[in-house]
Design a protein around this motif. Structure first.
Motif, PDB file in Angstrom:
ATOM      1  N   UNK A 241       5.899 -14.248 -14.953  1.00 21.32           N
ATOM      2  CA  UNK A 241       4.788 -14.957 -14.337  1.00 21.32           C
ATOM      3  C   UNK A 241       4.163 -14.112 -13.230  1.00 21.32           C
ATOM      4  N   UNK A 242       3.198 -14.702 -12.541  1.00 22.71           N
ATOM      5  CA  UNK A 242       2.521 -13.992 -11.455  1.00 22.71           C
ATOM      6  C   UNK A 242       3.513 -13.461 -10.434  1.00 22.71           C
ATOM      7  N   UNK A 243       4.546 -14.233 -10.127  1.00 26.09           N
ATOM      8  CA  UNK A 243       5.504 -13.806  -9.107  1.00 26.09           C
ATOM      9  C   UNK A 243       6.180 -12.482  -9.454  1.00 26.09           C
ATOM     10  N   UNK A 244       6.261 -12.156 -10.741  1.00 30.42           N
ATOM     11  CA  UNK A 244       6.871 -10.894 -11.160  1.00 30.42           C
ATOM     12  C   UNK A 244       5.915  -9.718 -11.056  1.00 30.42           C
ATOM     13  N   UNK A 245       4.666  -9.993 -10.697  1.00 29.44           N
ATOM     14  CA  UNK A 245       3.648  -8.941 -10.687  1.00 29.44           C
ATOM     15  C   UNK A 245       2.894  -8.843  -9.371  1.00 29.44           C
ATOM     16  N   UNK A 246       3.319  -9.596  -8.367  1.00 26.64           N
ATOM     17  CA  UNK A 246       2.725  -9.486  -7.039  1.00 26.64           C
ATOM     18  C   UNK A 246       3.697  -8.741  -6.140  1.00 26.64           C
ATOM     19  N   UNK A 247       3.271  -7.603  -5.644  1.00 28.43           N
ATOM     20  CA  UNK A 247       4.119  -6.763  -4.800  1.00 28.43           C
ATOM     21  C   UNK A 247       3.958  -7.089  -3.324  1.00 28.43           C
ATOM     22  N   UNK A 248       2.770  -7.533  -2.928  1.00 30.42           N
ATOM     23  CA  UNK A 248       2.501  -7.787  -1.511  1.00 30.42           C
ATOM     24  C   UNK A 248       1.333  -8.748  -1.390  1.00 30.42           C
ATOM     25  N   UNK A 249       1.237  -9.403  -0.254  1.00 26.88           N
ATOM     26  CA  UNK A 249       0.114 -10.297   0.015  1.00 26.88           C
ATOM     27  C   UNK A 249      -0.187 -10.302   1.505  1.00 26.88           C
ATOM     28  N   UNK A 250      -1.449 -10.353   1.831  1.00 25.47           N
ATOM     29  CA  UNK A 250      -1.890 -10.591   3.220  1.00 25.47           C
ATOM     30  C   UNK A 250      -2.255 -12.062   3.310  1.00 25.47           C
ATOM     31  N   UNK A 251      -1.714 -12.752   4.305  1.00 24.11           N
ATOM     32  CA  UNK A 251      -1.828 -14.206   4.380  1.00 24.11           C
ATOM     33  C   UNK A 251      -2.271 -14.623   5.776  1.00 24.11           C
ATOM     34  N   UNK A 252      -3.213 -15.558   5.827  1.00 20.37           N
ATOM     35  CA  UNK A 252      -3.610 -16.181   7.087  1.00 20.37           C
ATOM     36  C   UNK A 252      -2.852 -17.499   7.215  1.00 20.37           C
ATOM     37  N   UNK A 253      -2.062 -17.629   8.288  1.00 22.33           N
ATOM     38  CA  UNK A 253      -1.278 -18.847   8.521  1.00 22.33           C
ATOM     39  C   UNK A 253      -2.094 -19.875   9.299  1.00 22.33           C
ATOM     40  N   UNK A 254      -1.561 -21.081   9.421  1.00 19.34           N
ATOM     41  CA  UNK A 254      -2.321 -22.170  10.033  1.00 19.34           C
ATOM     42  C   UNK A 254      -2.541 -21.983  11.528  1.00 19.34           C
ATOM     43  N   UNK A 255      -1.789 -21.083  12.175  1.00 19.03           N
ATOM     44  CA  UNK A 255      -2.042 -20.805  13.590  1.00 19.03           C
ATOM     45  C   UNK A 255      -3.055 -19.680  13.779  1.00 19.03           C
ATOM     46  N   UNK A 256      -3.650 -19.189  12.681  1.00 12.65           N
ATOM     47  CA  UNK A 256      -4.649 -18.134  12.755  1.00 12.65           C
ATOM     48  C   UNK A 256      -4.086 -16.732  12.719  1.00 12.65           C
ATOM     49  N   UNK A 257      -2.765 -16.611  12.662  1.00  9.50           N
ATOM     50  CA  UNK A 257      -2.167 -15.283  12.596  1.00  9.50           C
ATOM     51  C   UNK A 257      -2.260 -14.731  11.180  1.00  9.50           C
ATOM     52  N   UNK A 258      -2.272 -13.386  11.084  1.00 10.22           N
ATOM     53  CA  UNK A 258      -2.339 -12.698   9.800  1.00 10.22           C
ATOM     54  C   UNK A 258      -1.021 -11.966   9.587  1.00 10.22           C
ATOM     55  N   UNK A 259      -0.375 -12.233   8.458  1.00 13.58           N
ATOM     56  CA  UNK A 259       0.913 -11.594   8.185  1.00 13.58           C
ATOM     57  C   UNK A 259       0.837 -10.870   6.850  1.00 13.58           C
TER      58      UNK A 259
END
Length: 488
Positions: free
Chosen positions: A164-182
């Motif tokens: 599935x997708x989880x086997x093919x995603x190596x990394x992600x940039x994510x905006x959390x609900x406090x506005x931080x970017x991880x």
């Protein structure tokens, strides 16, 4: 249709200033476009729609919504089939449709870094000339987006062999609900630390908003062999699937359709498929010598299981036409029914024939028809419950039958979803599959990412309301204020 309360004009002006007036939708008529995803029988008009064009603009939207106490509903291409992108009352829909750039290709190391609005099939198109492709292939891959695929952990016909997708995603940039970017994960395999990326993929918009994804690319196989087989009933087709897998064969894909699904596909595509009880479509791919042997052996097993006819495509064009028939099956059902519900249960392969017989019995009792089309290799059923909303009570009967099919999957040792997600449609059945302790643990994980419960509220988890709770922006219940209750 549920109408959501309006957000403040000050918040709308703030978003318009941050994104540009053209990228904030407030007109009631235009908001109706975003009232649902691919499941159209449940609709809620959002308060606003924001269309950010970058990670920085997503941060602006999240910060503005958090300060105003307004929930956010992330949205990809809107092709989801579980109500996951359906707006919550009073919410702002954050559409990632403008973020459609392929940011970086590293073919030497086999990965692509893309924005969430990139269409699934466009990733493969971008690298096809160099002999690469992106493996997850939902039936909607020509229109669904990578961000939505990441949120739902989408699969597709070829997930049996390739995952599935989880086997093919190596990394992600994510905006959390406090506005931080991880940044979670990385382009190299086995990033150090806890595997937080695994929690993000398939989290259905509850943990944060992915604004970039680094995808694993695969080399195209040397050769692919396909065959199409017909059977008197789903019993023989199910036996063929079990026999192929039991023989140690791992097809790239093995799909099944019953008579009603075949009728719909023929009506939509003009294929010359016969009127039979069931059909299988199988791909084998890899090195030529191995594939030729595997395909021949699978055909032998299929004949022994009672196949009426086996067709091998003469060329790539005919092969693609066969797959067009399978991948158009969901939409094709609209040719034979004015309305339908799409379910997404999973059962053990050995239970396919029995469960399909039981679904047929249940449908007859409900006075409805069910078309079955599914990923037979991993037991992922997609029963399509057909109904006519113009007939009083028929939609309710269809929804009840869909729920009973999900319960049947649970009783058969399976799950309420394989790739479409839980969303709003299946939240009520989570407590039938998981114990209270399981659900509490999942909620604690959610709270670790989004303690404010800002992201996609009302999805996935069953939420029986306490006395005094109201829809809209969350307000603490008096029991919480008194320290007598805790909210997860």
């Amino acid at each position: 249709m549920t109408r959501a309360p309006a957000v403040s004009s000050a918040l709308a002006r703030r978003l318009a200033a941050a994104l540009g007036p053209a990228h904030v939708i407030a007109d009631p008529a235009e908001l109706r476009v975003y009232a649902c995803d691919g499941i159209t029988h449940g609709r809620t008009t959002p308060a606003l729609v924001a269309l950010p064009g970058s990670t920085e603009e997503v941060v602006e939207v999240v910060n503005a919504a958090r300060e105003a106490g307004v929930p956010l509903v992330p949205r990809g291409a809107g092709t989801g089939l579980s109500g996951g992108a359906r707006p919550s009352p009073g919410s702002i829909v954050v559409s990632l449709a403008r973020m459609r750039r392929i940011l970086e290709l590293d073919l030497e190391n086999g990965w692509a870094r893309v924005e969430p609005g990139v269409i699934n099939l466009d990733v493969s198109r971008a690298v096809a000339a160099a002999g690469w492709y992106y493996a997850p292939d939902p039936s909607s891959q020509g229109v669904c987006s990578i961000g939505g695929n990441v949120a739902e952990n989408s699969g597709g016909a070829h997930c049996l062999k390739y995952g599935f997708t989880t086997n093919h995603v190596l990394a992600a940039r994510v905006v959390l609900s406090d506005g931080s970017v991880v940044d979670l994960g990385g382009p190299a395999a086995d990033a150090p630390g806890y595997d937080l990326l695994a929690a993000m993929v398939g989290s259905e918009g509850l943990l944060g908003i992915a604004t970039e994804a680094t995808l694993r690319l695969l080399r195209k196989p040397e050769v692919t062999r396909t065959f199409f087989a017909t059977f008197p009933s789903t019993d023989e087709a199910g036996a063929a699937v079990s026999g192929i897998i039991a023989a140690g064969i791992l097809p790239a894909a093995i799909e099944m359709m019953d008579r009603l699904a075949i009728v719909a596909a023929k009506a939509a595509t003009g294929l010359d498929w016969p009127d039979v009880g069931a059909a299988l479509l199988m791909d084998a791919d890899g090195c030529r010598a191995e594939v030729e042997h595997v395909a021949a052996r699978a055909i032998e097993i299929t004949r022994a299981a009672g196949a009426l006819e086996i067709r091998v495509p003469r060329d790539e064009a005919e092969r693609q036409l066969m797959w067009k028939g399978r991948k158009s099956a969901f939409a094709a059902v609209g040719r034979i029914s004015p309305n339908y519900l799409v379910e997404d249960g999973v059962i053990p392969r050995s239970e396919i024939a029995r469960v399909l017989r039981e679904i047929e019995r249940m449908a007859a009792e409900a006075g409805l028809r069910v078309a079955n089309v599914f990923h037979a290799g991993d037991g992922n059923l997609h029963p399509l419950v057909l109904y006519d909303a113009r007939n009083p009570g028929e939609e309710a009967r269809a929804a009840a039958l869909g729920g009973e099919i999900l319960r049947l999957c649970i009783r058969s040792g399976g799950s309420i979803t394989g790739e479409h997600g839980v969303g709003a449609e299946k939240a009520a059945y989570m407590a039938e599959q998981f114990a209270p302790e399981d659900l509490e643990t999942m909620q604690r994980v959610r709270c670790a990412f989004d303690g404010a419960a800002l992201m996609n509220p009302g999805k996935v988890f069953p939420t029986p309301r306490l006395c005094g709770e109201r829809p809209g922006p969350y307000r603490p219940h008096p029991a919480e204020v008194a320290g007598l209750a805790e909210r997860w």
